[in-house]
Scaffold this motif. Structure first.
Motif, mmCIF file in Angstrom:
data_model
loop_
_atom_site.group_PDB
_atom_site.id
_atom_site.type_symbol
_atom_site.label_atom_id
_atom_site.label_comp_id
_atom_site.label_asym_id
_atom_site.label_seq_id
_atom_site.Cartn_x
_atom_site.Cartn_y
_atom_site.Cartn_z
ATOM 1 N N SER A 123 -2.664 -7.057 7.499
ATOM 2 C CA SER A 123 -3.615 -6.078 7.713
ATOM 3 C C SER A 123 -3.573 -5.207 8.957
ATOM 4 O O SER A 123 -3.673 -3.846 9.115
ATOM 5 N N ARG A 150 0.503 1.135 10.690
ATOM 6 C CA ARG A 150 1.214 1.768 9.520
ATOM 7 C C ARG A 150 1.966 2.937 9.799
ATOM 8 O O ARG A 150 1.700 3.559 11.019
ATOM 9 N N PRO A 151 3.048 3.363 9.126
ATOM 10 C CA PRO A 151 3.310 2.738 7.987
ATOM 11 C C PRO A 151 4.132 1.251 8.307
ATOM 12 O O PRO A 151 4.650 1.277 9.360
ATOM 13 N N ARG A 152 3.758 0.341 7.414
ATOM 14 C CA ARG A 152 4.411 -0.867 7.476
ATOM 15 C C ARG A 152 5.988 -1.054 7.028
ATOM 16 O O ARG A 152 6.088 -0.389 6.107
ATOM 17 N N VAL A 187 0.947 -1.232 0.024
ATOM 18 C CA VAL A 187 0.000 0.012 0.064
ATOM 19 C C VAL A 187 0.879 1.191 0.107
ATOM 20 O O VAL A 187 2.247 1.069 0.252
ATOM 21 N N SER A 206 1.485 3.675 1.773
ATOM 22 C CA SER A 206 2.239 4.167 3.181
ATOM 23 C C SER A 206 3.298 3.104 3.393
ATOM 24 O O SER A 206 4.054 3.397 4.188
ATOM 25 N N ASP A 207 3.678 1.923 2.690
ATOM 26 C CA ASP A 207 4.584 1.049 3.048
ATOM 27 C C ASP A 207 6.058 1.488 2.732
ATOM 28 O O ASP A 207 6.123 2.202 1.695
ATOM 29 N N LYS A 256 9.005 5.644 13.557
ATOM 30 C CA LYS A 256 7.961 5.559 14.678
ATOM 31 C C LYS A 256 8.363 6.288 15.703
ATOM 32 O O LYS A 256 8.058 6.069 16.913
ATOM 33 N N CYS A 303 4.431 3.145 -2.706
ATOM 34 C CA CYS A 303 5.198 2.668 -1.325
ATOM 35 C C CYS A 303 6.600 3.210 -1.860
ATOM 36 O O CYS A 303 7.124 3.464 -3.043
#
Ligand code: A3P
Length: 301
Positions: free
Chosen positions: A102, A106-108, A37, A39-40, A63, A128
């Motif tokens: 899932s 996020r972001p992953r 996605v 934001s990855d 993070k 991404c």
């Protein structure tokens, strides 16, 4: 040995790259099922190019708003490979049981050793972001030789430097040939600089604060003036430094889900250790392969 012999040794040629049997299963599964996605953030490296360091840096960077207390940071109690799992080795390990990604925050953050041509389509075509880290092949080779010998099953002997060198030059190592892997992403970063960030291990070592700020901008989370005043950049660099990470209990012993020893990912963390191992002939040979392969690409070491 012929290519067939390498296949017997657990390596498979796939789209021009050598992938390990274990990796192969994950590759097929993630190509089919992984949906990136926008934001990855996907960290891509060849083995021994600085994966662990950048897993830590990316996690700490992206993070940072969640972990303001440096005494309680997840990197103090969790290995970087756990916080930023590898797509084909850790996430898609079982083709029958697919992971549920899932619910990941996020972001992953995901890492991979896959060459560009083998990336799942959604990584190539979604919005991404890809962060690619490469390293001087001479240091990659020396690091890889130590790593492979460390991880060999007890009693199976060690591989000599000469034998390992021959394999590396021929590109016969997990995700090799090294040069083709690097070039795939270098070209992509030139074509799509907004989606692919290309950085060398050596650059990060030399000017870490500068490149961390560049990385933060690229990922859409630049440091605020307030963060700058409070020394957040230096705090992240200290937290993720070789000295700090390699001395944490969580990284000193224990095994990752991939079966690898956590401590095997920390050796010296320096630039230029190849000088202590390679003969003049070896240096000449590696340099000439690098020059030949990168000729005309604009990429140099
Ligand atoms: P050396 O064997 O040259 O010491 P990867 O994480 O891709 O497997 O790469 C491992 C290499 O990165 C090893 O190189 C390891 O020591 C080094 N490394 C691990 N953590 C590091 C860190 N925080 N800073 C700098 N280098 C690091």
């Amino acid at each position: 040995p012929t290519e067939k012999a390498w296949v017997a040794h657990g390596l498979h040629k796939y789209h021009g790259f050598w992938l390990s049997t274990k990796q192969m299963q994950g590759v097929l599964a993630c190509q089919k099922h992984f949906q990136a996605v926008d934001s990855d953030i996907v960290l891509v490296t060849t083995l021994k190019s600085g994966t662990t360091w950048f897993q830590a840096l990316l996690f700490a960077l992206v993070k940072r708003a969640h972990y303001l207390d440096p005494q309680r940071h997840p990197l103090l109690t969790e290995n970087p490979h756990v916080l930023v799992p590898n797509l084909e080795f850790d996430v898609y390990t079982d083709r029958q049981v697919l992971p549920d990604l899932s619910s990941l925050a996020r972001p992953r953050l995901i890492s991979t050793h896959l060459p560009y041509v083998c990336l799942p389509d959604s990584v190539k075509h979604s919005g991404c972001k890809v962060v690619y880290v490469c390293r001087d092949p001479k240091d990659v080779f020396v690091s890889l030789w130590h790593f492979s010998n460390k991880l060999r099953p007890v009693g199976s002997g060690t591989m000599s430097l000469d034998e390992a060198f021959d394999k590396f030059c021929r590109g016969v190592n997990t995700s090799g040939p090294f040069w083709d892997h690097v070039l795939g992403f270098w070209k992509e970063s030139l074509k799509r600089p907004e989606s692919a960030f290309f950085i060398k291990f050596e650059e990060m070592k030399q000017e870490p604060a500068l490149h961390l700020r560049r990385l933060a901008k690229f990922l859409g989370c630049p440091f605020s003036p307030e963060e700058e005043t409070h020394g957040v950049v230096d705090g992240i660099l200290r937290l993720c430094s070789f000295e700090n990470l390699s001395n944490l209990d969580v990284n000193k012993s224990g095994i990752l889900s991939s079966g690898m020893e956590k401590s095997a990912f920390f050796r010296k963390g320096e630039v230029g250790d190849w000088m202590n191992y390679l003969t003049t002939e070896m240096v000449k040979k590696l340099d000439s392969i690098t020059q030949e392969k990168f000729h005309g690409s604009g990429l140099k070491f």
